[in-house]
Design an enzyme around this catalytic site. Structure first.
Site, mmCIF file in Angstrom:
data_model
loop_
_atom_site.group_PDB
_atom_site.id
_atom_site.type_symbol
_atom_site.label_atom_id
_atom_site.label_comp_id
_atom_site.label_asym_id
_atom_site.label_seq_id
_atom_site.Cartn_x
_atom_site.Cartn_y
_atom_site.Cartn_z
ATOM 1 N N ILE A 1 -6.903 -3.765 -3.588
ATOM 2 C CA ILE A 1 -7.412 -3.405 -2.264
ATOM 3 C C ILE A 1 -6.535 -4.107 -1.242
ATOM 4 O O ILE A 1 -6.338 -5.326 -1.307
ATOM 5 C CB ILE A 1 -8.887 -3.813 -2.135
ATOM 6 C CG1 ILE A 1 -9.721 -3.010 -3.139
ATOM 7 C CG2 ILE A 1 -9.372 -3.604 -0.707
ATOM 8 C CD1 ILE A 1 -11.166 -3.429 -3.234
ATOM 9 N N HIS B 1 -6.499 9.449 -5.365
ATOM 10 C CA HIS B 1 -7.643 8.870 -6.084
ATOM 11 C C HIS B 1 -8.197 9.912 -7.052
ATOM 12 O O HIS B 1 -8.444 11.056 -6.659
ATOM 13 C CB HIS B 1 -8.728 8.442 -5.091
ATOM 14 C CG HIS B 1 -9.931 7.887 -5.783
ATOM 15 N ND1 HIS B 1 -9.948 6.624 -6.331
ATOM 16 C CD2 HIS B 1 -11.132 8.438 -6.057
ATOM 17 C CE1 HIS B 1 -11.122 6.417 -6.907
ATOM 18 N NE2 HIS B 1 -11.860 7.499 -6.767
HETATM 19 C C1 GAR Z 1 -3.343 7.989 -10.828
HETATM 20 O O1 GAR Z 1 -3.921 8.944 -11.656
HETATM 21 C C2 GAR Z 1 -4.204 7.750 -9.614
HETATM 22 O O2 GAR Z 1 -5.092 8.798 -9.363
HETATM 23 C C3 GAR Z 1 -4.958 6.496 -9.976
HETATM 24 O O3 GAR Z 1 -4.099 5.751 -10.763
HETATM 25 C C4 GAR Z 1 -3.285 6.629 -11.519
HETATM 26 C C5 GAR Z 1 -1.888 6.052 -11.573
HETATM 27 O O4 GAR Z 1 -1.124 6.686 -12.522
HETATM 28 N N1 GAR Z 1 -5.321 5.792 -8.795
HETATM 29 C C6 GAR Z 1 -6.441 5.102 -8.658
HETATM 30 O O5 GAR Z 1 -7.258 5.010 -9.544
HETATM 31 C C7 GAR Z 1 -6.603 4.453 -7.309
HETATM 32 N N2 GAR Z 1 -7.965 4.107 -7.096
HETATM 33 P P1 GAR Z 1 0.441 6.581 -12.482
HETATM 34 O O6 GAR Z 1 0.803 5.100 -12.402
HETATM 35 O O7 GAR Z 1 0.875 7.163 -13.803
HETATM 36 O O8 GAR Z 1 0.914 7.358 -11.325
#
Ligand code: GAR
Length: 219
Positions: free
Chosen positions: A97, A114
């Site tokens: 955060i 998100h």
């Molecule tokens: C993504 O799917 C995104 O939606 C999520 O983290 C993942 C990162 O994947 N974000 C959250 O949960 C934020 N609250 P990545 O590192 O493979 O892009």
């Protein structure tokens, strides 16, 4: 952001960086008018840093464990971003955060993705929670970042129908495939000034978005 310029864009990550990869690929393909000025991670081992290095994008790690406390680490991150001075900040799986001063500084210029159809399921473990709730739909949302967690005005959503045989892994795979479509699209809109944060709402092409643009898995 003016359409003639390429927006200097910093991407913040904590992990695998598959969204980062989609942004790198869209930029390399000439589909995104941005310059990726840096990838910043709070995790030194994040694989997204390797993706950035392979694409010749400067990397910076702000390891919170190297600082005496959280506010010192946040000040370090704030200094890093101040030095980079990006036009746009993209949160791509950044699992911290951010302090209000950073968020306010980049108000209207910072996006997050998100994995839920906001305002449903703010916070963590969205795939488990949607299965537990028995919802018919799940997805992902790109939104402007405001100080309240996962609450800024939404720009675009990707929606999937939850299947009876879905589990957390299959939901995550299908939702993330959609993120690779909607996130570059929203970043492009911001970079070209098509999307704006005004009067606490998202506006696209001069029209207030009453609801986010919806992209369905079946489209
Ligand atoms: C993504 O799917 C995104 O939606 C999520 O983290 C993942 C990162 O994947 N974000 C959250 O949960 C934020 N609250 P990545 O590192 O493979 O892009």
């Amino acid at each position: 952001m003016k359409s003639a310029q390429r927006a200097r864009t910093a991407v913040l990550i904590s992990g695998s960086g598959t969204n980062l990869q989609a942004i790198i690929d869209a930029t390399a393909a000439g589909e995104l008018p941005i310059d990726l000025c840096a990838v910043v991670s709070d995790q030194p081992a994040a694989f997204g840093l390797e993706r950035a290095r392979r694409a010749d994008i400067p990397t910076i790690t702000v390891d919170y464990r190297d600082h005496p406390d959280r506010s010192a680490a946040e000040a370090g991150l704030g200094d890093t971003l101040a030095e980079l001075d990006p036009d746009i900040v993209v949160l791509a799986g950044f699992m911290r955060i951010l302090p209000d001063d950073i968020v306010e500084h980049f108000r209207g210029r910072m996006l997050n993705v998100h994995p839920s159809l906001l305002p449903k399921f703010r916070g963590l473990h969205t795939f488990a929670r949607v299965l537990e709730a028995g919802d018919a739909w799940h997805g992902s949302t790109v939104h402007f970042v405001v100080p309240e967690l996962d609450s800024g005005p939404s720009i675009i959503q990707y929606r999937i129908a939850v299947r009876s045989d879905d589990d957390e892994a299959s939901l995550k795979d299908r939702v993330q495939a959609g993120e690779y479509v909607i996130y570059p699209r929203a970043i492009g809109w911001l970079a070209t000034g098509r999307v704006e944060l005004k009067h606490d709402a998202a506006w696209l092409d001069g029209e207030r978005l009453g609801t986010p643009v919806l992209v369905d898995e079946s489209d």
